[in-house]
Design an enzyme around this catalytic site. Structure first.
Site, PDB file in Angstrom:
ATOM      1  N   GLU A  87      37.789  -1.605   3.146  1.00 45.74           N
ATOM      2  CA  GLU A  87      37.914  -0.258   3.686  1.00 45.74           C
ATOM      3  C   GLU A  87      36.629   0.170   4.391  1.00 45.74           C
ATOM      4  O   GLU A  87      35.534  -0.246   4.021  1.00 45.74           O
ATOM      5  CB  GLU A  87      38.267   0.731   2.574  1.00 45.74           C
ATOM      6  CG  GLU A  87      39.663   0.499   2.045  1.00 45.74           C
ATOM      7  CD  GLU A  87      40.034   1.423   0.894  1.00 45.74           C
ATOM      8  OE1 GLU A  87      41.232   1.679   0.740  1.00 45.74           O
ATOM      9  OE2 GLU A  87      39.138   1.863   0.163  1.00 45.74           O
ATOM     10  N   CYS A 100      30.573   4.417   6.977  1.00 50.21           N
ATOM     11  CA  CYS A 100      30.273   3.770   5.707  1.00 50.21           C
ATOM     12  C   CYS A 100      31.017   2.436   5.709  1.00 50.21           C
ATOM     13  O   CYS A 100      32.251   2.414   5.802  1.00 50.21           O
ATOM     14  CB  CYS A 100      30.759   4.679   4.578  1.00 50.21           C
ATOM     15  SG  CYS A 100      30.541   3.961   2.950  1.00 50.21           S
ATOM     16  N   CYS A 107      33.869  -6.087  -5.772  1.00 51.42           N
ATOM     17  CA  CYS A 107      32.474  -6.091  -6.213  1.00 51.42           C
ATOM     18  C   CYS A 107      32.398  -6.679  -7.618  1.00 51.42           C
ATOM     19  O   CYS A 107      33.276  -6.430  -8.448  1.00 51.42           O
ATOM     20  CB  CYS A 107      31.916  -4.666  -6.220  1.00 51.42           C
ATOM     21  SG  CYS A 107      30.161  -4.616  -6.657  1.00 51.42           S
ATOM     22  N   CYS A 111      30.612  -1.681 -12.412  1.00 50.56           N
ATOM     23  CA  CYS A 111      30.327  -0.309 -12.852  1.00 50.56           C
ATOM     24  C   CYS A 111      31.670   0.362 -13.174  1.00 50.56           C
ATOM     25  O   CYS A 111      32.558   0.435 -12.319  1.00 50.56           O
ATOM     26  CB  CYS A 111      29.587   0.461 -11.767  1.00 50.56           C
ATOM     27  SG  CYS A 111      28.133  -0.421 -11.167  1.00 50.56           S
ATOM     28  N   CYS A 114      33.695   3.178 -11.127  1.00 44.15           N
ATOM     29  CA  CYS A 114      33.857   2.941  -9.700  1.00 44.15           C
ATOM     30  C   CYS A 114      35.158   2.203  -9.431  1.00 44.15           C
ATOM     31  O   CYS A 114      35.466   1.204 -10.090  1.00 44.15           O
ATOM     32  CB  CYS A 114      32.661   2.121  -9.239  1.00 44.15           C
ATOM     33  SG  CYS A 114      32.922   1.232  -7.715  1.00 44.15           S
ATOM     34  N   LEU A 211      21.277   5.099  -8.997  1.00 47.66           N
ATOM     35  CA  LEU A 211      20.613   5.073 -10.299  1.00 47.66           C
ATOM     36  C   LEU A 211      21.553   5.517 -11.430  1.00 47.66           C
ATOM     37  O   LEU A 211      21.793   4.787 -12.372  1.00 47.66           O
ATOM     38  CB  LEU A 211      19.387   5.988 -10.222  1.00 47.66           C
ATOM     39  CG  LEU A 211      18.241   5.701 -11.165  1.00 47.66           C
ATOM     40  CD1 LEU A 211      17.698   4.295 -10.977  1.00 47.66           C
ATOM     41  CD2 LEU A 211      17.110   6.718 -10.951  1.00 47.66           C
ATOM     42  N   CYS A 331      33.159   9.142  -2.466  1.00 48.40           N
ATOM     43  CA  CYS A 331      32.308   8.258  -3.243  1.00 48.40           C
ATOM     44  C   CYS A 331      33.042   7.709  -4.454  1.00 48.40           C
ATOM     45  O   CYS A 331      33.632   8.454  -5.218  1.00 48.40           O
ATOM     46  CB  CYS A 331      31.111   9.035  -3.745  1.00 48.40           C
ATOM     47  SG  CYS A 331      30.277   9.884  -2.441  1.00 48.40           S
TER      48      CYS A 331
HETATM   49  S1  SF4 Z   1      29.297   1.262  -7.956  1.00 49.43           S
HETATM   50 FE1  SF4 Z   1      31.087  -0.031  -7.534  1.00 49.43          FE
HETATM   51  S2  SF4 Z   1      30.727  -0.989  -5.560  1.00 49.43           S
HETATM   52 FE2  SF4 Z   1      28.746  -0.146  -6.290  1.00 49.43          FE
HETATM   53  S3  SF4 Z   1      27.780  -1.882  -7.365  1.00 49.43           S
HETATM   54 FE3  SF4 Z   1      28.908  -0.711  -8.929  1.00 49.43          FE
HETATM   55  S4  SF4 Z   1      30.931  -1.719  -9.014  1.00 49.43           S
HETATM   56 FE4  SF4 Z   1      29.959  -2.389  -7.104  1.00 49.43          FE
END
Ligand code: SF4
Length: 359
Positions: A87, A100, A107, A111, A114, A211, A331
């Site tokens: 995307e 962006c 990924c 995290c 996310c 962070l 975000c």
């Molecule tokens: S916030 Fe999402 S896209 Fe960014 S490093 Fe962590 S898992 Fe990957």
């Protein structure tokens, strides 16, 4: 088969062997400055245009496009040649236009808050796939009567985990498409070797560190990479980066209700900001909703309170406007969600500040 922005100038020269030498410049300029597809380059002979259209296909096929806020935010879902999904989000602000871009399909950083991290890792994007996102966005901006001025590498993926393809894309966007390095922002959740490499590069791009927590216990939970590069190691790399580049560094902070929005969090964050050779700027992003994370973003009043606490500790903080929440373009929401049966792409949904990602 290489796609049209995967080849560097030498490779294009090979492709054009037998043609007059100036054709390489014409083609390179057409692709990057004029943002044209080969079949639109009417300064090339018709037969050559037809050959190049065949031999230099686009990397990305638009699958879906959504827009919100009166067309000021546009999100594309693209299919790559192997059907990986990514995307890209274009944002028009009153004073600037920003894209962006994604750097990976999915990924691996995991995290939990996310959408991209929840979906897992598919593969790195190529330099051509990254550059083509910028070209497509710049074309749309031009059609909208705007000029693309900023690129934030805050879409799906961790840019510094794909350094060897991302950095050539940065160079191309700067040197060939013509955007100022000061308007290019690379983000990271803390890939320390990447930060150290970046410090040795000649282009003064901006660095944004996602962070989200200012103590190791909480950061280990929110950002698993912190177990490998804890805050002391990350801060030391940031300090060295600042000494080497003298550029502004920003910390991105996705505000999660009751988790990292307390006064003690603000105090610890301020301590980290002030420990650096140049004070860091903080971007506050209320966490966007994602299906796989149970908590919610800090309410507006809490966001303002957190900003005031930081100010009281001498730290400048900006609250990011969430753009595109209604189209999952904000975000932490990029998840390449339109039927990607085999692929689990997501965007650098780090609480990416779409005007920078969760940064
Ligand atoms: S916030 Fe999402 S896209 Fe960014 S490093 Fe962590 S898992 Fe990957």
């Amino acid at each position: 088969m290489p796609t049209r922005y995967d080849l560097d100038r030498d490779a294009l020269a090979e492709l054009l062997a037998g043609e007059p030498r100036f054709r390489v410049d014409q083609l390179w300029d057409g692709l990057h400055r004029r943002l044209a597809a080969p079949d639109e380059m009417t300064d090339l002979p018709r037969a050559l245009r037809a050959r190049l259209a065949e031999e230099l296909p686009p990397a990305l096929t638009p699958i879906a496009e959504s827009s919100s806020q009166g067309g000021t935010t546009v999100k594309w879902l693209f299919a790559c040649g192997d059907d990986a999904r990514i995307e890209t989000v274009l944002m028009h602000y009153p004073d600037r236009t920003t894209v962006c871009v994604s750097t990976q399909a999915g990924c691996a950083m995991g995290c939990g808050f996310c959408a991209t991290g929840q979906a897992g890792f598919d593969r790195h994007l190529t330099t051509g796939e990254i550059v083509e996102q910028v070209v497509r966005a710049a074309r749309r901006a031009r059609d909208d009567g705007r000029r693309l001025a900023n690129v934030v590498f805050m879409g799906m993926g961790e840019p510094l985990a794909n350094y060897d393809r991302v950095w050539p894309a940065v160079r191309r966007i700067h040197g060939d498409i013509g955007l100022s390095a000061r308007h290019l922002t690379l983000s990271t959740v803390g890939v320390v070797p990447g930060i150290r490499r970046l410090a040795g590069e000649d282009l003064p791009v901006n660095l944004a560190v996602s962070l989200h927590a200012a103590d190791d216990r909480l950061r280990n939970e929110l950002v698993p990479l912190n177990r490998r590069y804890p805050l002391s190691v990350l801060m030391s790399a940031c300090a060295d980066y600042l000494r080497a580049k003298g550029r502004r560094l920003s910390f991105e902070w996705a505000l999660i209700d009751g988790t990292n929005d307390r006064e003690s969090d603000a105090r610890r964050l301020a301590d980290l900001c002030r420990s650096l050779p140049l004070p860091a700027h903080v971007n506050l992003i209320p966490l966007n909703p994602t299906p796989g994370y149970p908590t919610r973003g800090t309410p507006r009043a809490g966001v303002r309170r957190f900003q005031e606490w930081l100010r009281a500790h001498g730290v400048n903080a900006t609250v990011r406007r969430n753009r595109g929440t209604d189209i999952d373009a904000a975000c932490g929401q990029l998840a390449a969600r339109v039927e990607a049966p085999r692929h689990r792409a997501g965007r650098h949904a780090r609480p990416v500040a779409v005007s920078g990602r969760a940064r």
